[in-house]
Design an enzyme around this catalytic site. Sequence first.
Site, mmCIF file in Angstrom:
data_model
loop_
_atom_site.group_PDB
_atom_site.id
_atom_site.type_symbol
_atom_site.label_atom_id
_atom_site.label_comp_id
_atom_site.label_asym_id
_atom_site.label_seq_id
_atom_site.Cartn_x
_atom_site.Cartn_y
_atom_site.Cartn_z
ATOM 1 C CB SER A 1 11.531 49.831 24.782
ATOM 2 O OG SER A 1 10.159 49.957 25.052
ATOM 3 C CE1 TYR B 1 11.453 54.797 22.573
ATOM 4 C CE2 TYR B 1 9.820 53.080 22.924
ATOM 5 C CZ TYR B 1 10.906 53.809 23.370
ATOM 6 O OH TYR B 1 11.447 53.552 24.610
HETATM 7 P P1 NAD Z 1 14.772 60.609 29.399
HETATM 8 O O1 NAD Z 1 14.182 61.430 28.323
HETATM 9 O O2 NAD Z 1 14.407 60.913 30.814
HETATM 10 O O3 NAD Z 1 16.365 60.596 29.301
HETATM 11 C C1 NAD Z 1 17.021 60.382 28.077
HETATM 12 C C2 NAD Z 1 18.368 61.070 28.119
HETATM 13 O O4 NAD Z 1 18.975 60.862 26.836
HETATM 14 C C3 NAD Z 1 18.241 62.596 28.326
HETATM 15 O O5 NAD Z 1 19.169 63.020 29.284
HETATM 16 C C4 NAD Z 1 18.545 63.156 26.937
HETATM 17 O O6 NAD Z 1 19.111 64.451 26.954
HETATM 18 C C5 NAD Z 1 19.505 62.104 26.394
HETATM 19 N N1 NAD Z 1 19.562 62.171 24.933
HETATM 20 C C6 NAD Z 1 18.525 62.255 24.073
HETATM 21 N N2 NAD Z 1 18.978 62.381 22.812
HETATM 22 C C7 NAD Z 1 20.322 62.379 22.878
HETATM 23 C C8 NAD Z 1 21.351 62.497 21.899
HETATM 24 N N3 NAD Z 1 21.070 62.679 20.610
HETATM 25 N N4 NAD Z 1 22.631 62.422 22.313
HETATM 26 C C9 NAD Z 1 22.925 62.260 23.629
HETATM 27 N N5 NAD Z 1 21.999 62.160 24.604
HETATM 28 C C10 NAD Z 1 20.705 62.226 24.226
HETATM 29 O O7 NAD Z 1 14.386 59.108 29.042
HETATM 30 P P2 NAD Z 1 14.449 57.758 29.927
HETATM 31 O O8 NAD Z 1 13.066 57.382 30.249
HETATM 32 O O9 NAD Z 1 15.467 57.862 31.001
HETATM 33 O O10 NAD Z 1 14.931 56.766 28.781
HETATM 34 C C11 NAD Z 1 16.235 56.214 28.696
HETATM 35 C C12 NAD Z 1 16.190 55.031 27.733
HETATM 36 O O11 NAD Z 1 15.261 54.061 28.230
HETATM 37 C C13 NAD Z 1 15.708 55.392 26.328
HETATM 38 O O12 NAD Z 1 16.450 54.665 25.379
HETATM 39 C C14 NAD Z 1 14.252 54.949 26.319
HETATM 40 O O13 NAD Z 1 13.795 54.605 25.036
HETATM 41 C C15 NAD Z 1 14.345 53.719 27.213
HETATM 42 N N6 NAD Z 1 13.058 53.347 27.811
HETATM 43 C C16 NAD Z 1 12.410 54.186 28.673
HETATM 44 C C17 NAD Z 1 11.192 53.791 29.196
HETATM 45 C C18 NAD Z 1 10.404 54.649 30.159
HETATM 46 O O14 NAD Z 1 9.230 54.329 30.432
HETATM 47 N N7 NAD Z 1 10.971 55.722 30.728
HETATM 48 C C19 NAD Z 1 10.639 52.562 28.843
HETATM 49 C C20 NAD Z 1 11.319 51.745 27.940
HETATM 50 C C21 NAD Z 1 12.536 52.149 27.439
#
Ligand code: NAD
Length: 255
Positions: free
Chosen positions: A143, A156
């Site tokens: 991130s 986080y």
């Molecule tokens: P999201 O919540 O839409 O999707 C995350 C997925 O991970 C979900 O399907 C959830 O069920 C799964 N998950 C959560 N805990 C789990 C576990 N213990 N075991 C297996 N699966 C698990 O989130 P996203 O926005 O798609 O984020 C994906 C990645 O990108 C994350 O690591 C997040 O930190 C990172 N990220 C997201 C953003 C953003 O703005 N969306 C920004 C920076 C980083």
Amino acid sequence: MKLLGKVALVTGSAQGIGQAVAIRLAQEGADVIVDDRAIGESAQQTADAITKLGRKVHMIAGDLANTADDRRVIADGVAKLGKIDILVNNAGVEKRADFWNVTEAEYDFVMQINLRGTFFITQDFVNHLIATKRTGRIINMSSVHEEMAFPHFSTYCASKGGLKMLCRNLAVELGPLGITVNNIAPGAIATPINKALLNNPELMKLLESKIPLGRLGTPNDVAGLAAFLASDDAAYMTGATFFVDGGLICNYHEQ
Ligand code: NAD
């Protein structure tokens, strides 16, 4: 197609960024292991899209926070699709809390998935590569907050800061084995993790004003970079973080 003949495992690929990455890797020719906490309708949608592209798919439920599950996900994925070449450590969670109120349960929840789980599933993947004498790719969904402060999200930030150093360290340790390790650092991406933000027009306007490209990113904005880092074009890239943030991290305003 850049990934023909490769097998990729994408954690947390039932929705959001992970779903887009899994489908994009399949568009580039990879067979894909779709992993999430539970396999429901949305994981099925990921799998259906991959099948429609003519690629093999295997769905598996596993809780990243549970090391026995991590081992099972790797072993089962290898049993079903023959091998794994690319690991995308995408699953991640966040919890909002003032630092002075963070509970041990909140701290453990975030760290066990974002850092500990990523650490041990990566270890299982590397052991699979060593046992089969093959090279591989590790891509961590970090991130902008491995670098940029995010008040009220200290757990986080600590987890993503840990991922920054894990990436650097493993690049050095695994380089001699032909394994590359890179981080993707998304900015604000429109996914379910940002539900509260997406439903708050005032906050959205403020955030968009801080992003030089003037909008939130989409999961597809991130997926293209993952496909590139998994491909031969990125063969000489390791130990680095690549930002997909519309310029957010570079932004500075006098007013
Ligand atoms: P999201 O919540 O839409 O999707 C995350 C997925 O991970 C979900 O399907 C959830 O069920 C799964 N998950 C959560 N805990 C789990 C576990 N213990 N075991 C297996 N699966 C698990 O989130 P996203 O926005 O798609 O984020 C994906 C990645 O990108 C994350 O690591 C997040 O930190 C990172 N990220 C997201 C953003 C953003 O703005 N969306 C920004 C920076 C980083």
